[in-house]
Design a protein around this motif. Sequence first.
Motif, short mmCIF file in Angstrom:
data_model
loop_
_atom_site.label_atom_id
_atom_site.label_comp_id
_atom_site.label_asym_id
_atom_site.label_seq_id
_atom_site.Cartn_x
_atom_site.Cartn_y
_atom_site.Cartn_z
N GLU A 1 50.27 38.37 36.80
CA GLU A 1 48.94 38.99 36.98
C GLU A 1 48.71 40.04 35.90
O GLU A 1 49.67 40.65 35.42
CB GLU A 1 48.85 39.65 38.35
CG GLU A 1 49.03 38.69 39.51
CD GLU A 1 49.13 39.41 40.85
OE1 GLU A 1 48.75 38.79 41.85
OE2 GLU A 1 49.58 40.58 40.90
N VAL A 2 47.45 40.25 35.58
CA VAL A 2 47.11 41.34 34.65
C VAL A 2 46.07 42.22 35.34
O VAL A 2 45.01 41.75 35.74
CB VAL A 2 46.51 40.80 33.33
CG1 VAL A 2 46.20 41.96 32.38
CG2 VAL A 2 47.46 39.83 32.66
N LEU A 3 46.41 43.51 35.48
CA LEU A 3 45.50 44.47 36.12
C LEU A 3 44.84 45.32 35.04
O LEU A 3 45.52 45.89 34.17
CB LEU A 3 46.29 45.35 37.09
CG LEU A 3 45.50 46.37 37.91
CD1 LEU A 3 44.51 45.66 38.85
CD2 LEU A 3 46.46 47.26 38.71
N VAL A 4 43.50 45.42 35.11
CA VAL A 4 42.73 46.09 34.06
C VAL A 4 41.82 47.14 34.69
O VAL A 4 41.18 46.87 35.71
CB VAL A 4 41.88 45.04 33.30
CG1 VAL A 4 40.98 45.71 32.27
CG2 VAL A 4 42.78 44.01 32.62
N ASN A 5 41.76 48.33 34.10
CA ASN A 5 40.86 49.36 34.65
C ASN A 5 39.46 49.28 34.02
O ASN A 5 39.21 48.45 33.14
CB ASN A 5 41.48 50.76 34.52
CG ASN A 5 41.53 51.25 33.07
OD1 ASN A 5 40.89 50.69 32.18
ND2 ASN A 5 42.28 52.32 32.86
N GLU A 6 38.59 50.15 34.50
CA GLU A 6 37.19 50.10 34.05
C GLU A 6 37.03 50.41 32.57
O GLU A 6 36.03 50.04 31.97
CB GLU A 6 36.36 51.11 34.85
CG GLU A 6 36.02 50.62 36.23
CD GLU A 6 35.09 51.59 36.96
OE1 GLU A 6 34.50 51.16 37.96
OE2 GLU A 6 34.97 52.76 36.51
N MET B 1 35.74 50.05 39.01
CA MET B 1 36.62 49.17 39.80
C MET B 1 37.62 48.46 38.88
O MET B 1 37.26 48.02 37.79
CB MET B 1 35.75 48.12 40.52
CG MET B 1 36.55 47.24 41.45
SD MET B 1 35.57 45.86 42.12
CE MET B 1 34.53 46.69 43.30
N ASN B 2 38.86 48.34 39.33
CA ASN B 2 39.86 47.59 38.56
C ASN B 2 39.63 46.09 38.74
O ASN B 2 39.03 45.65 39.72
CB ASN B 2 41.27 47.93 39.03
CG ASN B 2 41.63 49.37 38.71
OD1 ASN B 2 40.99 50.01 37.87
ND2 ASN B 2 42.67 49.88 39.36
N THR B 3 40.13 45.32 37.79
CA THR B 3 40.04 43.86 37.88
C THR B 3 41.43 43.26 37.75
O THR B 3 42.22 43.69 36.89
CB THR B 3 39.14 43.30 36.76
OG1 THR B 3 37.86 43.95 36.83
CG2 THR B 3 38.93 41.80 36.91
N LEU B 4 41.72 42.30 38.62
CA LEU B 4 43.03 41.63 38.58
C LEU B 4 42.82 40.17 38.15
O LEU B 4 42.10 39.42 38.81
CB LEU B 4 43.68 41.68 39.96
CG LEU B 4 45.10 41.11 40.02
CD1 LEU B 4 46.08 42.03 39.30
CD2 LEU B 4 45.54 40.91 41.47
N TYR B 5 43.44 39.81 37.02
CA TYR B 5 43.34 38.44 36.52
C TYR B 5 44.59 37.67 36.97
O TYR B 5 45.72 38.15 36.77
CB TYR B 5 43.25 38.44 34.99
CG TYR B 5 41.99 39.10 34.48
CD1 TYR B 5 40.84 38.35 34.19
CD2 TYR B 5 41.93 40.48 34.30
CE1 TYR B 5 39.68 38.97 33.73
CE2 TYR B 5 40.78 41.11 33.84
CZ TYR B 5 39.66 40.35 33.56
OH TYR B 5 38.52 40.98 33.10
N ARG B 6 44.35 36.49 37.60
CA ARG B 6 45.48 35.70 38.12
C ARG B 6 45.46 34.29 37.52
O ARG B 6 44.87 33.38 38.10
CB ARG B 6 45.40 35.64 39.64
CG ARG B 6 45.48 37.03 40.28
CD ARG B 6 45.84 36.99 41.74
NE ARG B 6 44.85 36.27 42.53
CZ ARG B 6 44.66 36.47 43.83
NH1 ARG B 6 45.37 37.38 44.49
NH2 ARG B 6 43.76 35.78 44.49
#
Length: 461
Positions: free
Chosen positions: A21-26, A1-6
């Motif tokens: 925002e920063v979107l990060v993959n598994e 699952m990807n994670t979105l840091y806000r």
Amino acid sequence: MNTLYRPELLYSKGGFVTNGEVLVNENGQILEPSKEIEPPSTRIVDLPGKALLPGFVNAHSHSFQRLIRGKAESRVVSGKDFWSWRGTMYHAANQLDPLDVYDVARMAFLEMVLSGTTTVGEFHYLHNAPNGQPYDDPNLLSKQVIAAAQSVGLRIVLLRTAYLRSGYDLPLDRGQLRFFESTSAFLKNTNALTSYYSTASSNVRFGVAPHSIRAVPLSDLKEIAAWTREKQLPLHMHVAEQIAENAACLREYGLTPVELLNRERILGSDFTAVHAIHINANEISMIADADATICSCPTTERNLGDGIIAADDVMRAGICVALGSDSQAQIDPLEDARQLDYHLRLEHEERAILDQIASKRIASRLFDCATLHGARALALPAGDLSAGSFADFFTVDLNDVSIAGHSAEDLLPILVFSLNRSAIRDVVANGRFILRDQKHTLRDEIISRYKEVHRRVWHNE
Ligand SMILES: [Zn+2]
């Protein structure tokens, strides 16, 4: 699952943006921002009241030297200069068994994490047992240091170090017995070490570090550099830290270390000269023309009385300056960054000397030294928050007393010149929290084990 840091504020190109925002993959990699982000397919991490910035890259560390903190601050014990300071350092190095090496490295690495560091370049020259014999596994101590970084959660680039002699025309110093290998053993052991770890690993990488011109004769240096280039690994070396080192090189080769490295084409974009303090304008041009990096370690250099790097001339020549905690006298990447300018202020009796070089603001320039330029020295896609980079970052509490009261425009200079570690709240390396709300899960264990080693080494208990 990807994670979105806000976060409330996101670092971007030398400043901060709101609602970034920063979107990060598994796999712990930063992705391009996407419009179709919805739970439950994406985990959302809200970070109100916090700013998010790329993690620091510490490009030059000797983790075991954490053990001599405060032990060499006496002329009676450690003499008055770098050369006599080494006696205290060698004493500590010779007391450590493999488990101690692990415990001391974990202590240094924990402090790096608490300071917002996500990658360490460990310049590792402790190879042998105290009697100078290799261990059954000659890479045992390298593996201990790597395991320490893995335990703490820090990314490591192990810069395996060649140390062949005590110096030009010098008798063998028994304090260095744990460092010595022949060139053939060094290359064999380094090859075995790099093969032992998965080449796909983003948490453990390698580089090669001939210790210095003093410790590695030219013919061996050429062989090691050729091997390193064939393997496409970064090449690091202590260069021009002390005037006596330059003088010995002149006696041996008729050239200064930088002149010799230039003549032999050892300088290159994959080369990092650690310290590079005692260099003249001509030598600065040689480093610039080769597109090599300089790694400066100002908190160590002031502790050791090494001298002051001409960061203004170096930066005007277009050389990238990375930073390292080196002897661990203090572990604070932004303290190293600001000292690049502060030392020059004292020398020139002027302020903000590194400001506006190539039209760049000083805070942005110093922040790049602690992030992007370290990543460059270690050949890593890190040091910024662009798509494809490692998801390595930290957050600061915008209400911390050391930084409260800011706008998005002036937050970076406030951080670079005044951030206290108390403001650092979370650290994410490779897309994984290694510090959350200032808590590291192994903190108490790491500290108590370190204190045991400290007691044993310094108090014979
Ligand atoms: Zn060093």
